[in-house]
Scaffold this active site. Structure first.
Site, PDB file in Angstrom:
ATOM      1  N   HIS A 159      13.145  -1.171   9.527  1.00  0.00           N
ATOM      2  CA  HIS A 159      14.222  -1.638   8.643  1.00  0.00           C
ATOM      3  C   HIS A 159      13.671  -2.084   7.276  1.00  0.00           C
ATOM      4  O   HIS A 159      13.762  -3.256   6.903  1.00  0.00           O
ATOM      5  CB  HIS A 159      14.948  -2.799   9.329  1.00  0.00           C
ATOM      6  CG  HIS A 159      16.320  -3.051   8.792  1.00  0.00           C
ATOM      7  ND1 HIS A 159      16.561  -3.464   7.510  1.00  0.00           N
ATOM      8  CD2 HIS A 159      17.533  -2.943   9.373  1.00  0.00           C
ATOM      9  CE1 HIS A 159      17.848  -3.611   7.329  1.00  0.00           C
ATOM     10  NE2 HIS A 159      18.466  -3.301   8.429  1.00  0.00           N
ATOM     11  N   GLU A 259      15.590   3.684   6.082  1.00  0.00           N
ATOM     12  CA  GLU A 259      15.015   3.284   7.369  1.00  0.00           C
ATOM     13  C   GLU A 259      14.814   4.468   8.316  1.00  0.00           C
ATOM     14  O   GLU A 259      15.798   4.967   8.892  1.00  0.00           O
ATOM     15  CB  GLU A 259      15.962   2.268   8.001  1.00  0.00           C
ATOM     16  CG  GLU A 259      16.380   1.146   7.069  1.00  0.00           C
ATOM     17  CD  GLU A 259      17.621   0.402   7.532  1.00  0.00           C
ATOM     18  OE1 GLU A 259      18.006   0.541   8.707  1.00  0.00           O
ATOM     19  OE2 GLU A 259      18.216  -0.331   6.718  1.00  0.00           O
TER      20      GLU A 259
HETATM   21  O1  TA6 Z   1      20.327  -0.986   8.854  1.00  0.00           O
HETATM   22  C1  TA6 Z   1      21.577  -1.379   8.373  1.00  0.00           C
HETATM   23  C2  TA6 Z   1      22.170  -2.422   9.312  1.00  0.00           C
HETATM   24  O2  TA6 Z   1      22.323  -1.899  10.611  1.00  0.00           O
HETATM   25  C3  TA6 Z   1      23.494  -2.890   8.728  1.00  0.00           C
HETATM   26  O3  TA6 Z   1      24.591  -2.488   9.516  1.00  0.00           O
HETATM   27  C4  TA6 Z   1      23.325  -4.404   8.679  1.00  0.00           C
HETATM   28  O4  TA6 Z   1      23.763  -4.982   9.890  1.00  0.00           O
HETATM   29  C5  TA6 Z   1      21.823  -4.514   8.477  1.00  0.00           C
HETATM   30  O5  TA6 Z   1      21.301  -3.569   9.398  1.00  0.00           O
HETATM   31  C6  TA6 Z   1      21.227  -5.894   8.580  1.00  0.00           C
HETATM   32  O6  TA6 Z   1      21.362  -6.396   9.869  1.00  0.00           O
HETATM   33  P1  TA6 Z   1      20.871  -7.924  10.120  1.00  0.00           P
HETATM   34  O7  TA6 Z   1      21.085  -8.172  11.580  1.00  0.00           O
HETATM   35  O8  TA6 Z   1      19.421  -7.992   9.718  1.00  0.00           O
HETATM   36  O9  TA6 Z   1      21.721  -8.780   9.202  1.00  0.00           O
END
Ligand code: TA6
Length: 289
Positions: A159, A259
């Site tokens: 991420h 990602e």
């Molecule tokens: O990668 C994108 C995502 O899945 C979004 O939907 C958003 O939820 C982001 O990750 C961040 O998630 P978090 O749990 O770190 O706030």
């Protein structure tokens, strides 16, 4: 010391000026710098000024690791977990380090512990490799299934919050790719050659290319991924970011999440097997004005 650990953080300082910092908490890379234009090292990752780094919650920025589920749990064996699973909120161990003068490399490991076993009853063993050279960084997650007879199934994703000017950045190549648009919860096909994130964007692309890149007039990053069939592109814009207590003011103007992922389906690792997913990230010099 090119590699040293202090206060739960591993620091890699390359003799040619690049560097990285990895928290043992979540094995979260929170900094990756290289010398881009011959002067001071440039920070390529976004870390929110309000990110909580005391181990009480996932880090808002850097490279949180998503494992064994992506988003809200969708399988019974993940039902006790929070979104994106436990890997990013557990403390990993520094298991190995090496320095051959060109590449600085550390291996962090995570194995079941009482905290994990309270939400997950499957055996697993994770090794996360972070390596830097003068110009590149490697992030590789290895997932081993030690079970003698059961297959291990999971989703996983790197991420990465890249520091980039949200208004000017464009991602490619995504044209023609299927993607699940999480902002409308609809399956679509990308028709744009260059994808921007000037509006709330949360796209889970399938059939990702091995090499993706995003650029802006001042620079860019190329991502080479191995064994990640999907790619997520995310920027929450104000509508979502303003609700995040750990997002700095206007933070969404300064990052793009690209990602490498295996999330549209579940990875399956047979008994005794190991799965590996890797990204190599490279900086692209800025276009001359
Ligand atoms: O990668 C994108 C995502 O899945 C979004 O939907 C958003 O939820 C982001 O990750 C961040 O998630 P978090 O749990 O770190 O706030």
């Amino acid at each position: 010391m090119p590699i040293h650990i202090e206060n739960g953080k591993v620091r890699l300082d390359h003799p040619k000026g690049s560097s990285a910092e990895v928290l043992l908490y979540g094995a979260t890379v929170i900094s990756w710098k290289t010398i881009v234009d011959g002067s001071e090292p440039t920070e390529h990752l976004f870390l929110s000024k309000k990110a909580v780094l005391d181990g009480s919650r996932a880090v808002r920025g850097g490279i949180p690791l998503v494992f064994p589920c992506f988003g809200p749990p969708s399988r019974p064996e993940h039902s006790k977990m929070v979104q994106h699973g436990f890997a990013r909120t557990e403390t990993w161990k520094l298991a190995k380090q090496s320095d051959d003068g060109e590449t600085l490399e550390v291996h962090l490991t995570l194995d079941p512990n009482p905290s994990i076993e309270s939400v997950y009853d499957k055996p697993f063993s994770l090794t996360y490799v972070v390596a830097i050279t003068e110009k590149t960084m490697v992030n590789e997650l290895r997932v081993t299934n030690p079970h003698p007879s059961d297959t291990l199934e999971f989703q996983t994703l790197l991420h990465t919050y890249f520091r980039a000017p949200m208004e000017d950045v464009r991602v490619e190549p995504l044209q023609g790719k299927p993607y699940f648009d999480k902002t409308t919860m609809t399956e679509r096909v990308e028709n744009r050659e260059l994808v921007d994130v000037k509006t709330f964007t949360d796209s889970v692309y399938g059939n990702a290319e091995k090499k993706s890149k995003f650029t802006w007039p001042g620079g860019g990053i190329e991502i080479e991924s191995f064994n990640y069939p999907d790619l997520v592109v995310w920027n929450p814009q104000e509508e979502v970011a303003s609700k995040m207590t750990d997002m700095e003011e206007y933070g969404w103007h300064h990052f793009l999440c690209v990602e490498p992922a295996s999330v549209r389906d579940f990875v399956k690792v047979t008994p005794g097997g190991t799965w590996s997913g890797k990204q190599i990230v490279y900086t692209i010099p800025g276009r001359s004005h």
